[in-house]
Design a protein around this motif. Structure first.
Motif, PDB file in Angstrom:
ATOM      1  N   ILE A   1       4.578  -7.880   1.103  1.00 20.05           N
ATOM      2  CA  ILE A   1       3.193  -7.661   1.542  1.00 20.05           C
ATOM      3  C   ILE A   1       3.122  -7.785   3.060  1.00 20.05           C
ATOM      4  CG2 ILE A   1       0.828  -8.571   1.408  1.00 20.05           C
ATOM      5  CD1 ILE A   1       1.583  -9.525  -1.465  1.00 20.05           C
TER       6      ILE A   1
ATOM      7  N   SER B   1       4.633  -4.592   4.750  1.00 22.05           N
ATOM      8  CA  SER B   1       4.065  -3.290   4.407  1.00 22.05           C
ATOM      9  C   SER B   1       2.962  -2.899   5.396  1.00 22.05           C
ATOM     10  CB  SER B   1       3.477  -3.330   2.991  1.00 22.05           C
ATOM     11  OG  SER B   1       2.785  -2.128   2.719  1.00 22.05           O
TER      12      SER B   1
ATOM     13  N   GLU C   1       0.711  -0.913   4.842  1.00 25.11           N
ATOM     14  CA  GLU C   1      -0.482  -0.627   4.047  1.00 25.11           C
ATOM     15  C   GLU C   1      -1.487  -1.786   4.098  1.00 25.11           C
ATOM     16  OE1 GLU C   1      -1.514   0.343  -0.643  1.00 25.11           O
ATOM     17  OE2 GLU C   1       0.557   0.354   0.031  1.00 25.11           O
ATOM     18  N   TYR C   2      -0.985  -2.991   4.359  1.00 23.61           N
ATOM     19  CA  TYR C   2      -1.841  -4.183   4.357  1.00 23.61           C
ATOM     20  C   TYR C   2      -1.997  -4.715   5.781  1.00 23.61           C
ATOM     21  CZ  TYR C   2      -0.634  -4.027  -0.590  1.00 23.61           C
ATOM     22  OH  TYR C   2      -0.444  -3.629  -1.880  1.00 23.61           O
TER      23      TYR C   2
ATOM     24  N   LYS D   1      -6.877  -3.804  -2.167  1.00 22.03           N
ATOM     25  CA  LYS D   1      -5.602  -3.116  -2.381  1.00 22.03           C
ATOM     26  C   LYS D   1      -4.665  -3.925  -3.284  1.00 22.03           C
ATOM     27  CE  LYS D   1      -5.508  -0.287   1.781  1.00 22.03           C
ATOM     28  NZ  LYS D   1      -4.831  -0.049   3.070  1.00 22.03           N
ATOM     29  N   LEU D   2      -4.687  -5.266  -3.143  1.00 22.70           N
ATOM     30  CA  LEU D   2      -3.803  -6.095  -3.963  1.00 22.70           C
ATOM     31  C   LEU D   2      -4.210  -6.063  -5.435  1.00 22.70           C
ATOM     32  CD1 LEU D   2      -3.133  -9.203  -1.690  1.00 22.70           C
ATOM     33  CD2 LEU D   2      -1.545  -7.365  -2.302  1.00 22.70           C
TER      34      LEU D   2
ATOM     35  N   GLN E   1      -5.041  -3.513  -6.966  1.00 22.48           N
ATOM     36  CA  GLN E   1      -4.465  -2.267  -7.494  1.00 22.48           C
ATOM     37  C   GLN E   1      -2.936  -2.293  -7.538  1.00 22.48           C
ATOM     38  OE1 GLN E   1      -6.751  -0.170  -8.650  1.00 22.48           O
ATOM     39  NE2 GLN E   1      -8.285  -1.597  -7.859  1.00 22.48           N
ATOM     40  N   ASN E   2      -2.333  -3.318  -6.924  1.00 17.85           N
ATOM     41  CA  ASN E   2      -0.882  -3.428  -6.838  1.00 17.85           C
ATOM     42  C   ASN E   2      -0.343  -4.122  -8.102  1.00 17.85           C
ATOM     43  OD1 ASN E   2       1.756  -4.339  -6.278  1.00 17.85           O
ATOM     44  ND2 ASN E   2       1.338  -4.419  -4.083  1.00 17.85           N
ATOM     45  N   LYS E   3       0.359  -3.382  -8.944  1.00 18.71           N
ATOM     46  CA  LYS E   3       0.848  -3.911 -10.226  1.00 18.71           C
ATOM     47  C   LYS E   3       1.863  -5.035 -10.029  1.00 18.71           C
ATOM     48  CE  LYS E   3      -0.088   0.302 -12.754  1.00 18.71           C
ATOM     49  NZ  LYS E   3       0.446   1.463 -13.438  1.00 18.71           N
ATOM     50  N   ASP E   4       2.725  -4.897  -9.026  1.00 19.51           N
ATOM     51  CA  ASP E   4       3.714  -5.949  -8.770  1.00 19.51           C
ATOM     52  C   ASP E   4       3.024  -7.256  -8.365  1.00 19.51           C
ATOM     53  OD1 ASP E   4       5.842  -4.289  -9.352  1.00 19.51           O
ATOM     54  OD2 ASP E   4       6.081  -3.649  -7.255  1.00 19.51           O
TER      55      ASP E   4
END
Length: 195
Positions: free
Chosen positions: A90, A93, A95-96, A133-134, A136-139
């Motif tokens: 995280i 990335s 993205e975050y 966003k987290l 939606q993050n499956k991991d």
């Protein structure tokens, strides 16, 4: 001007056994003293801003979240391994808009506690974006489920930076950190900040 008024008053008085008494009328001098009061007493409007706005950097700069996780004693090693496998991804990335500033275990105080310090560049909007966003993050959701089995309790705090301190910078470890809390009397935060 203040010394002239007092000298004028002094010449208009004479000392007796019962104190100072006027030689004549001193009404003009007394009126001057009432004007003197306005020189030394300045009315300052009370501040209506919260101290956090006066001492903190702007809210859109950085917002910090500190997480306290109380881990079951038998799960501490597994918890640390789980965090080591997920949290850096995280952090790195693009993205975050957040950074993992530090993560550590406590030695004193609460035992078997893990602490994570996150920085959100962009303030509250960045925090909201990362949280959405987290979800939606499956991991990450799998990580939360596994983590939940290892925890006794958890607590988060949101923090703003003081304007007079620099940003915390990650350092290669191992390191020892001290977390301090101050309980200030109401209205003394600016004085504490100046000190």
């Amino acid at each position: 001007m203040a010394s002239r008024v007092l000298q004028t008053l002094g010449r208009g008085l004479h000392r007796t056994k019962t104190g100072l008494h006027p030689n004549g009328t001193v009404t003009g001098t007394v009126r001057s003293l009432s004007g003197l009061k306005s020189l030394f007493v300045r009315k300052v409007d009370p501040r209506k801003d919260a101290h956090s706005h006066l001492l903190a950097k702007k809210e859109d700069n950085n917002l910090y979240k500190i997480q306290f996780h109380n881990v079951k004693p038998e799960c501490l090693d597994a918890y640390n391994e789980l965090c080591q496998s997920v949290l850096p991804s995280i952090h790195t990335s693009p993205e975050y808009p957040c950074e993992l500033v530090g993560t550590w275990n406590t030695w004193y105080g609460e035992q078997d506690q893990a602490v994570h310090l996150w920085r959100y560049r962009g303030g509250y909007p960045a925090l909201t974006e990362v949280m959405n966003k987290l979800r939606q993050n499956k991991d990450f959701m799998k990580y939360r489920t596994e983590r939940g089995k290892m925890l006794l309790s958890r607590k988060n705090q949101l923090l703003l930076e003081f304007s007079f301190w620099t940003e915390p910078v990650p350092r290669p470890g191992p390191n020892i950190y001290e977390l301090r809390s101050y309980q200030l009397r109401p209205g003394t935060m600016i004085e504490w900040g100046n000190y």
